[in-house]
Design a protein around this motif. Structure first.
Motif, short mmCIF file in Angstrom:
data_model
loop_
_atom_site.label_atom_id
_atom_site.label_comp_id
_atom_site.label_asym_id
_atom_site.label_seq_id
_atom_site.Cartn_x
_atom_site.Cartn_y
_atom_site.Cartn_z
N GLU A 96 27.85 40.79 38.85
CA GLU A 96 27.08 41.10 37.63
C GLU A 96 27.90 41.06 36.35
OE1 GLU A 96 25.45 44.99 38.16
OE2 GLU A 96 24.18 44.36 39.79
N GLU A 97 29.10 41.60 36.39
CA GLU A 97 29.91 41.71 35.17
C GLU A 97 30.72 40.46 34.90
OE1 GLU A 97 32.07 45.32 36.19
OE2 GLU A 97 30.68 46.48 34.96
N GLU A 120 35.11 35.62 34.84
CA GLU A 120 34.48 34.57 34.05
C GLU A 120 34.82 34.73 32.56
OE1 GLU A 120 32.82 31.97 35.18
OE2 GLU A 120 33.02 32.62 37.25
N PRO A 121 34.82 33.62 31.79
CA PRO A 121 35.07 33.71 30.34
C PRO A 121 34.07 34.67 29.69
CG PRO A 121 35.05 31.42 31.05
CD PRO A 121 34.59 32.24 32.22
N ARG A 122 34.58 35.43 28.74
CA ARG A 122 33.77 36.37 27.94
C ARG A 122 33.14 37.49 28.79
NH1 ARG A 122 35.89 35.42 23.31
NH2 ARG A 122 35.96 33.23 22.81
N SER A 123 33.78 37.85 29.89
CA SER A 123 33.25 38.93 30.74
C SER A 123 34.04 40.21 30.51
CB SER A 123 33.32 38.53 32.22
OG SER A 123 34.65 38.28 32.60
N LYS A 124 33.40 41.32 30.86
CA LYS A 124 34.02 42.63 30.62
C LYS A 124 33.49 43.64 31.63
CE LYS A 124 34.65 46.18 27.16
NZ LYS A 124 34.40 46.63 25.80
N MET A 125 34.37 44.47 32.12
CA MET A 125 34.00 45.56 33.00
C MET A 125 33.22 46.58 32.16
SD MET A 125 36.72 47.79 35.13
CE MET A 125 36.30 48.41 36.72
N GLN A 126 32.02 46.93 32.61
CA GLN A 126 31.16 47.79 31.82
C GLN A 126 31.49 49.28 31.94
OE1 GLN A 126 28.94 46.38 29.62
NE2 GLN A 126 30.06 44.58 30.30
N LYS A 127 31.99 49.68 33.09
CA LYS A 127 32.28 51.09 33.32
C LYS A 127 33.70 51.24 33.83
CE LYS A 127 30.56 55.03 35.95
NZ LYS A 127 29.69 55.47 37.02
N THR A 128 34.45 52.15 33.27
CA THR A 128 35.83 52.39 33.69
C THR A 128 35.87 52.77 35.16
OG1 THR A 128 36.44 53.10 31.47
CG2 THR A 128 37.90 53.79 33.26
N ALA A 129 36.79 52.16 35.90
CA ALA A 129 36.99 52.50 37.32
C ALA A 129 38.03 53.61 37.40
CB ALA A 129 37.45 51.29 38.10
N ASP A 130 37.79 54.57 38.25
CA ASP A 130 38.73 55.66 38.48
C ASP A 130 38.64 56.01 39.95
OD1 ASP A 130 40.55 57.68 38.24
OD2 ASP A 130 39.30 58.96 36.96
N ARG A 131 39.50 55.42 40.75
CA ARG A 131 39.43 55.63 42.18
C ARG A 131 40.81 55.97 42.73
NH1 ARG A 131 37.26 49.51 43.09
NH2 ARG A 131 39.18 48.40 42.64
N PRO A 132 40.85 56.66 43.85
CA PRO A 132 42.13 57.12 44.42
C PRO A 132 42.85 56.02 45.18
CG PRO A 132 40.34 57.84 45.82
CD PRO A 132 39.71 57.14 44.63
N THR A 133 43.22 54.97 44.47
CA THR A 133 43.86 53.81 45.09
C THR A 133 45.15 53.47 44.36
OG1 THR A 133 42.62 52.32 43.65
CG2 THR A 133 41.68 52.76 45.84
N LEU A 146 43.87 44.36 30.01
CA LEU A 146 43.77 45.53 30.87
C LEU A 146 44.00 46.79 30.07
CD1 LEU A 146 45.98 44.40 33.90
CD2 LEU A 146 43.50 44.65 33.89
N THR A 147 43.22 47.81 30.37
CA THR A 147 43.49 49.15 29.88
C THR A 147 43.74 49.99 31.12
OG1 THR A 147 42.05 48.84 27.97
CG2 THR A 147 42.60 51.11 28.58
N ILE A 148 44.95 50.52 31.24
CA ILE A 148 45.33 51.36 32.37
C ILE A 148 45.72 52.71 31.78
CG2 ILE A 148 46.87 51.65 34.35
CD1 ILE A 148 47.31 48.57 34.24
N GLY A 149 44.95 53.74 32.11
CA GLY A 149 45.16 55.02 31.46
C GLY A 149 44.90 54.83 29.97
N TRP A 170 38.99 46.23 32.67
CA TRP A 170 39.45 44.87 32.38
C TRP A 170 38.47 44.16 31.48
CZ3 TRP A 170 35.88 41.30 33.55
CH2 TRP A 170 34.96 41.59 34.57
N ALA A 171 38.96 43.13 30.79
CA ALA A 171 38.10 42.27 29.97
C ALA A 171 38.74 40.89 29.91
CB ALA A 171 37.94 42.83 28.57
N ASN A 172 37.90 39.87 29.91
CA ASN A 172 38.35 38.50 29.68
C ASN A 172 37.59 37.98 28.47
OD1 ASN A 172 39.15 35.88 29.62
ND2 ASN A 172 38.26 35.29 31.59
#
Length: 189
Positions: A96-97, A120-133, A146-149, A170-172
Motif C-alpha cells: 500500500e505505501e 517505489e519513487p515518491r513513496s513514504k511510510m505513513q505510520k512510524t514503526a516501533d517494534r522490539p526488533t 530514514l528517521t531513526i529515533g 522511511w521515505a523515498n
C-alpha cells in the motif's frame, strides 16, 4: 559441522514462528479464533488444514496479510531450507505505501528473516514503526531517507544502517526506486 536437516518451509512452521515472535501462546490465539488449542497445535504441526476463513482469522490475529500464508511454493526437496530461487520469493506486506517486499529467507523459523525491499519513487511510510526488533539494512540502489529515533539520514547504494529497538520511518521522495536488503531479528512477518 552441522548435519541437522533444516525444517521444511510449511504453513504450520511459519504460523508457529509468527505466533512465537509476537509472544502469543496457543491458548491466546485459539481463544481469539474460537477454536481448540488441540486444533491449532495440529495446524502448526501440519496435521490439520485450516479453512480459508480460518486462515483469514489467523492472518488477522498475527497481523500479516493473508497472501503471506498462501505463498509456499514447492521447491525441489534438495533445496528446501537452503535455497530460495528469485522466481519463488514469497511476497510480504500489502504494498500500500509503495513498499514491495519479498522474503529471501527459506521460511520464518530462524532467529531472523531476510527481506528484499523495493521502495517505489515518491513513496513514504505513513505510520512510524516501533517494534522490539534489531534490523540491519543494506542499500543496493536508489536513495532512501530514514528517521531513526530523532536522527535523520539519507542512504544510498553501498550504505548500510541499523535500527535497534527504536521507532523509525522511511521515505523515498526521489524519482527512482530504492532497493534494500533487510535483516530483521526476531522475524516479524
Amino acid at each position: 559441522m552441522n548435519t541437522q536437516t533444516p525444517q521444511r518451509a510449511t504453513l504450520g512452521a511459519d504460523l508457529r514462528a509468527l505466533r512465537k515472535a509476537r509472544g502469543l501462546t496457543l491458548t491466546e490465539i485459539a481463544d481469539r479464533l474460537n477454536r481448540s488449542v488441540g486444533w491449532l497445535s495440529q495446524v502448526e504441526r501440519d496435521m490439520s488444514d485450516p479453512s480459508i476463513s480460518d486462515l483469514r482469522q489467523i492472518a488477522e490475529c498475527l497481523g500479516v496479510p493473508m497472501s503471506m500464508l498462501f505463498s509456499h511454493s514447492a521447491a525441489p526437496v534438495e533445496e528446501q531450507g537452503y535455497v530460495v530461487r528469485a522466481v519463488s520469493r514469497r511476497p510480504m506486506g500489502s504494498g500500500e505505501e509503495g513498499l514491495i517486499e519479498e522474503l529471501l529467507s527459506p521460511d520464518l523459523t530462524d532467529d531472523f528473516e531476510m527481506v528484499h525491499s523495493t521502495f517505489e519513487p515518491r513513496s513514504k511510510m505513513q505510520k512510524t514503526a516501533d517494534r522490539p526488533t534489531q534490523e540491519v539494512g543494506y542499500m543496493i540502489s536508489g536513495q532512501l531517507d530514514l528517521t531513526i529515533g530523532a536522527r535523520h539520514f539519507t542512504v544510498g547504494p553501498g550504505d548500510s544502517f541499523r535500527i535497534k529497538h527504536e521507532p523509525y520511518q522511511w521515505a523515498n521522495p526521489y524519482d527512482e526506486p530504492a532497493v534494500a536488503i533487510w535483516v530483521i531479528a526476531p522475524p516479524v512477518y
